[in-house]
Design a protein around this motif. Sequence first.
Motif: not given
Length: 205
Positions: A181-199
């Motif tokens: 769960p903590h890994l999944a929550a961190w990954y969810a936060k990363l997905k909202a960060r600038p550049g993560y989706s595009g790069q």
Amino acid sequence: MTASPIVLWGRLNSHNVKKVAWALVEMDLPFVRHDIGGPFGYTAEYLAMNPNRLVPTIEDGGLVLWESNAILRYLADAHAPAFRSDDPAVRAAGDKWMDWQFQFADAQREAFLGCVRQGKDGGDPGVAASAAKAAAMMTLLDVELARRPWLSGDRFGIADVPMGVYAHTYFSLPVERPALPHLAAWYAKLKARPGYSGQVMIPLT
Ligand SMILES: N[C@@H](CCC(=O)N[C@@H](CS)C(=O)NCC(=O)O)C(=O)O
């Protein structure tokens, strides 16, 4: 202040190139990226900069630098100090996970290559064994992320970038994964960060 855009050399489907491209977007630093390596091959000019025949390499003013994690540390130190704690203990804890990422890459390599480049799936014994090793390592990261919100400390920073890139691959492969769960929550936060989706969240190839 950077006088001219930073130049990033490397194909974007490389994990190590993704780290640098994502960090540059996060840091809001102008850059141009040139495809090289893998199917794009290498030029003599590139090999003169980086004789390892590997990507990435950056050029920033007079500096030519390779080794992706060294590049991340340089970018933060030179241009974006907010992305790296100045507390030696917090910094070292982040550095630890940045270096640990290379062991994780070794563990996940056969699952990645099998599923993405060789048409196998999670039922393949080699893929399953590699995926299990990767999952076992991710349980350690899950424990760490239960203790603090980011691998960089109280806020996002460069220490989150190496495993942040590998986490996307980890969650994208068609293999079995334990609930972390903590890994999944961190990954969810990363997905909202600038550049993560595009790069980072580009199709795995
Ligand atoms: N430790 C190096 C590893 C670099 C590396 O292994 N890059 C891979 C891509 S992820 C590579 O260049 N492979 C050969 C190629 O793409 O031609 C780093 O972190 O920069």
